[in-house]
Write a protein that holds these residues in place. Structure first.
Motif, mmCIF file in Angstrom:
data_model
loop_
_atom_site.group_PDB
_atom_site.id
_atom_site.type_symbol
_atom_site.label_atom_id
_atom_site.label_comp_id
_atom_site.label_asym_id
_atom_site.label_seq_id
_atom_site.Cartn_x
_atom_site.Cartn_y
_atom_site.Cartn_z
ATOM 1 N N GLY A 212 0.785 -1.236 0.000
ATOM 2 C CA GLY A 212 0.000 0.000 0.000
ATOM 3 C C GLY A 212 0.810 1.275 0.000
ATOM 4 O O GLY A 212 0.571 2.180 -0.807
ATOM 5 N N PHE A 213 1.774 1.409 0.920
ATOM 6 C CA PHE A 213 2.526 2.660 0.974
ATOM 7 C C PHE A 213 3.362 2.849 -0.287
ATOM 8 O O PHE A 213 3.487 3.961 -0.805
ATOM 9 C CB PHE A 213 3.415 2.720 2.224
ATOM 10 C CG PHE A 213 4.667 1.882 2.135
ATOM 11 C CD1 PHE A 213 5.824 2.398 1.572
ATOM 12 C CD2 PHE A 213 4.683 0.590 2.627
ATOM 13 C CE1 PHE A 213 6.977 1.628 1.493
ATOM 14 C CE2 PHE A 213 5.829 -0.182 2.550
ATOM 15 C CZ PHE A 213 6.980 0.337 1.979
ATOM 16 N N ALA A 214 3.934 1.741 -0.798
ATOM 17 C CA ALA A 214 4.747 1.843 -2.014
ATOM 18 C C ALA A 214 3.883 2.201 -3.219
ATOM 19 O O ALA A 214 4.284 3.011 -4.070
ATOM 20 C CB ALA A 214 5.484 0.527 -2.246
ATOM 21 N N LEU A 215 2.695 1.598 -3.284
ATOM 22 C CA LEU A 215 1.775 1.940 -4.365
ATOM 23 C C LEU A 215 1.393 3.413 -4.320
ATOM 24 O O LEU A 215 1.350 4.097 -5.352
ATOM 25 C CB LEU A 215 0.519 1.069 -4.275
ATOM 26 C CG LEU A 215 0.578 -0.309 -4.912
ATOM 27 C CD1 LEU A 215 -0.672 -1.103 -4.565
ATOM 28 C CD2 LEU A 215 0.720 -0.205 -6.427
ATOM 29 N N ASN A 216 1.115 3.902 -3.119
ATOM 30 C CA ASN A 216 0.747 5.312 -2.999
ATOM 31 C C ASN A 216 1.890 6.233 -3.421
ATOM 32 O O ASN A 216 1.655 7.297 -4.013
ATOM 33 C CB ASN A 216 0.318 5.630 -1.566
ATOM 34 C CG ASN A 216 -1.135 5.281 -1.324
ATOM 35 O OD1 ASN A 216 -1.920 5.173 -2.264
ATOM 36 N ND2 ASN A 216 -1.495 5.093 -0.067
ATOM 37 N N GLN A 217 3.108 5.823 -3.117
ATOM 38 C CA GLN A 217 4.237 6.655 -3.532
ATOM 39 C C GLN A 217 4.319 6.737 -5.053
ATOM 40 O O GLN A 217 4.562 7.804 -5.617
ATOM 41 C CB GLN A 217 5.542 6.090 -2.960
ATOM 42 C CG GLN A 217 6.725 7.025 -3.176
ATOM 43 C CD GLN A 217 7.973 6.557 -2.458
ATOM 44 O OE1 GLN A 217 8.132 5.385 -2.180
ATOM 45 N NE2 GLN A 217 8.876 7.484 -2.166
ATOM 46 N N VAL A 218 4.086 5.605 -5.724
ATOM 47 C CA VAL A 218 4.120 5.606 -7.186
ATOM 48 C C VAL A 218 2.922 6.353 -7.756
ATOM 49 O O VAL A 218 3.054 7.172 -8.673
ATOM 50 C CB VAL A 218 4.168 4.162 -7.716
ATOM 51 C CG1 VAL A 218 3.926 4.128 -9.225
ATOM 52 C CG2 VAL A 218 5.515 3.518 -7.394
ATOM 53 N N LEU A 219 1.729 6.084 -7.199
ATOM 54 C CA LEU A 219 0.511 6.698 -7.732
ATOM 55 C C LEU A 219 0.508 8.210 -7.575
ATOM 56 O O LEU A 219 0.025 8.941 -8.449
ATOM 57 C CB LEU A 219 -0.714 6.098 -7.047
ATOM 58 C CG LEU A 219 -1.032 4.632 -7.360
ATOM 59 C CD1 LEU A 219 -2.145 4.129 -6.447
ATOM 60 C CD2 LEU A 219 -1.434 4.466 -8.820
ATOM 61 N N HIS A 220 1.033 8.699 -6.450
ATOM 62 C CA HIS A 220 0.874 10.116 -6.134
ATOM 63 C C HIS A 220 2.147 10.937 -6.300
ATOM 64 O O HIS A 220 2.064 12.158 -6.480
ATOM 65 C CB HIS A 220 0.334 10.269 -4.710
ATOM 66 C CG HIS A 220 -0.993 9.605 -4.517
ATOM 67 N ND1 HIS A 220 -2.163 10.121 -5.019
ATOM 68 C CD2 HIS A 220 -1.330 8.438 -3.917
ATOM 69 C CE1 HIS A 220 -3.169 9.315 -4.725
ATOM 70 N NE2 HIS A 220 -2.692 8.287 -4.056
ATOM 71 N N ALA A 221 3.305 10.267 -6.202
ATOM 72 C CA ALA A 221 4.557 11.001 -6.387
ATOM 73 C C ALA A 221 5.283 10.599 -7.659
ATOM 74 O O ALA A 221 6.187 11.307 -8.108
ATOM 75 C CB ALA A 221 5.477 10.793 -5.184
ATOM 76 N N GLY A 222 4.886 9.450 -8.215
ATOM 77 C CA GLY A 222 5.495 9.011 -9.460
ATOM 78 C C GLY A 222 6.896 8.455 -9.318
ATOM 79 O O GLY A 222 7.601 8.292 -10.318
ATOM 80 N N THR A 223 7.306 8.158 -8.083
ATOM 81 C CA THR A 223 8.658 7.650 -7.862
ATOM 82 C C THR A 223 8.616 6.258 -7.250
ATOM 83 O O THR A 223 7.775 5.963 -6.404
ATOM 84 C CB THR A 223 9.448 8.577 -6.926
ATOM 85 O OG1 THR A 223 8.738 8.707 -5.688
ATOM 86 C CG2 THR A 223 9.629 9.946 -7.555
ATOM 87 N N GLU A 224 9.557 5.417 -7.671
ATOM 88 C CA GLU A 224 9.669 4.059 -7.127
ATOM 89 C C GLU A 224 10.396 4.098 -5.788
ATOM 90 O O GLU A 224 11.444 4.753 -5.666
ATOM 91 C CB GLU A 224 10.465 3.167 -8.091
ATOM 92 C CG GLU A 224 9.719 2.786 -9.352
ATOM 93 C CD GLU A 224 8.950 1.477 -9.198
ATOM 94 O OE1 GLU A 224 9.049 0.844 -8.128
ATOM 95 O OE2 GLU A 224 8.248 1.107 -10.153
ATOM 96 N N PRO A 225 9.902 3.384 -4.768
ATOM 97 C CA PRO A 225 10.672 3.280 -3.520
ATOM 98 C C PRO A 225 12.001 2.586 -3.775
ATOM 99 O O PRO A 225 12.092 1.655 -4.574
ATOM 100 C CB PRO A 225 9.766 2.420 -2.623
ATOM 101 C CG PRO A 225 8.405 2.526 -3.221
ATOM 102 C CD PRO A 225 8.606 2.694 -4.691
ATOM 103 N N VAL A 226 13.028 3.061 -3.102
ATOM 104 C CA VAL A 226 14.368 2.491 -3.265
ATOM 105 C C VAL A 226 14.644 1.560 -2.089
ATOM 106 O O VAL A 226 14.550 1.983 -0.933
ATOM 107 C CB VAL A 226 15.437 3.610 -3.305
ATOM 108 C CG1 VAL A 226 16.831 3.011 -3.405
ATOM 109 C CG2 VAL A 226 15.167 4.548 -4.479
ATOM 110 N N PRO A 227 14.974 0.291 -2.340
ATOM 111 C CA PRO A 227 15.223 -0.632 -1.228
ATOM 112 C C PRO A 227 16.454 -0.217 -0.437
ATOM 113 O O PRO A 227 17.435 0.285 -0.998
ATOM 114 C CB PRO A 227 15.435 -1.980 -1.923
ATOM 115 C CG PRO A 227 15.886 -1.639 -3.300
ATOM 116 C CD PRO A 227 15.182 -0.364 -3.654
#
Length: 391
Positions: A212-227
């Motif tokens: 969920g949090f990673a999806l929201n980052q992509v959906l709303h900020a357009g950036t992939e979370p970095v491991p």
């Protein structure tokens, strides 16, 4: 404190498991822990594939022992008419059916969910699949690794350029727990309506929810979370840091207020108002700098010194343990979290299930040998197949 004897909350509930591997067996094992009668249907001569992973538990596999105590094992060939009759007899009496067989397996047996609902309207059916029905991938086999890869979990685990699967099978376990909670909700709903339910649970949907949090980052900020290895791509500082005595402290902050306390803990109060690190977003952007500050502080202190200071400052902390340390963990031992279960080769330790009421009786059942209950189950249920089900 109640003076009534402990009770098993699911006593009288009968569960049929057309199950294999982890997701469905863990769901039904938790139901067995709470007193349900769980009948595990296995392939004659081979059984659940997890029986054969290893032999570390007195000849049984670590997986199978974990997932299947408290159940009866019926070795039935569901392609044979006589054994299919036994299963149909079981379904006339069952409250719950949990299945995670391969794509289309129930339909090929003439036991698709629509047919089962028509014939057994009070039956609660949990239909576990990898990708759900419909869509371009519904025909594919699904294992924990495959689902985690498909759903992006591996991409946010590990380090940049080196994705990793979490050591715990989170797709399988998450699916088991969603299925378990769905069964409990459906039993409660049936008390009010008299009707069963069909609950499809797709492993892809489970891991997608967990993302969920990673999806929201992509959906709303357009950036992939970095491991970030041991840590979170969304929080800083939050990770593992070597200590002066050769151990690893795990600590960090989850809010700006905790960051202020941590700067005081480390003797760096000037960092509180430093605009480079003022808010969590700022610290995440400068993760390497923040981690270097925390790492330098930890490197000159022992684990005990770090944990004592962090506890006093109200900063969450832990020791980076291995599995051996978990097996010997005093917090589990002193809280009585271990019990004893039976196996064909003798008693073995197992953990109590999480989330049980103080006055519930937990069933400490045994791990069944393959087909140990087949004859008794045939004798009990074959005659019932001809009886009409209740409507």
């Amino acid at each position: 404190m109640s003076t009534e004897p402990p009770r098993a909350p699911l006593a009288g509930v009968t569960v049929i498991g057309l199950e294999q591997a982890i997701a469905a067996p863990l769901c039904t094992r938790h139901l067995a822990d709470l007193g349900a009668r769980v009948i595990k249907v296995e392939q004659p001569g081979y059984g659940d594939s997890t029986r054969h992973y290893d032999t570390v538990v007195g000849g049984l596999s670590a997986h199978f022992t974990w997932l299947n105590h408290g159940k009866e094992s019926a070795a039935l060939d569901l392609r044979a008419a006589d054994d299919l009759v036994v299963l149909e007899g079981m379904l006339t009496e069952a409250d719950v059916l949990v299945s995670n067989l391969g794509p289309g397996a129930l339909d090929r047996l003439g036991l698709g969910v629509d047919e089962l609902t028509r014939r057994f309207p009070r039956l609660i059916i949990v239909d576990i699949s990898g990708y759900g029905r419909g869509g371009p991938l519904d025909h594919k086999r699904a294992y924990d690794l495959l689902i985690q890869a498909e759903a992006g979990s591996c991409a946010i685990t590990g380090t940049p350029g080196h994705p990793a699967k979490p050591g715990i099978p989170v797709a399988d376990i998450g699916t088991a727990l969603y299925s378990y909670s769905a069964v409990l909700a459906a039993l409660y709903d049936r008390e009010r309506t008299g009707r069963g339910a069909v609950v499809p649970v797709a492993m892809l949907d489970v891991v997608s929810e967990m993302m969920g949090f990673a999806l929201n980052q992509v959906l709303h900020a357009g950036t992939e979370p970095v491991p970030v290895g041991i840590g979170s791509p969304m929080i800083a500082p939050y990770g593992a840091y070597p200590t002066s005595d050769g151990q690893t402290a795990v600590l960090g902050t989850t809010s700006d207020r905790e960051w202020r306390r941590m700067t005081e803990l480390m003797g760096c109060p000037e960092l509180v108002e430093d605009p480079r690190y003022l808010h969590n977003d700022d610290r995440v952007a400068r993760r390497d700098e923040v981690d270097a500050i925390v790492e330098q502080w930890c490197a000159t202190r022992t684990l005990v010194e770090i944990q004592d200071a962090a506890d006093k400052a109200g900063i969450g902390n832990a020791r980076l343990n291995g599995v051996r340390e978990l097996a010997e963990h005093p917090q589990l031992r002193e809280r009585g979290r271990w019990r004893e279960i039976g196996t064909p080769s003798g008693p073995v330790p197992a953990l109590l299930p999480p989330g049980t009421a103080r006055d519930w009786l937990v069933t400490n059942g045994s791990v069944p040998a393959l087909g140990a209950h087949t004859d008794a189950i045939r004798a009990e249920f074959a005659p019932r197949a001809a009886q009409p089900s209740e409507t």
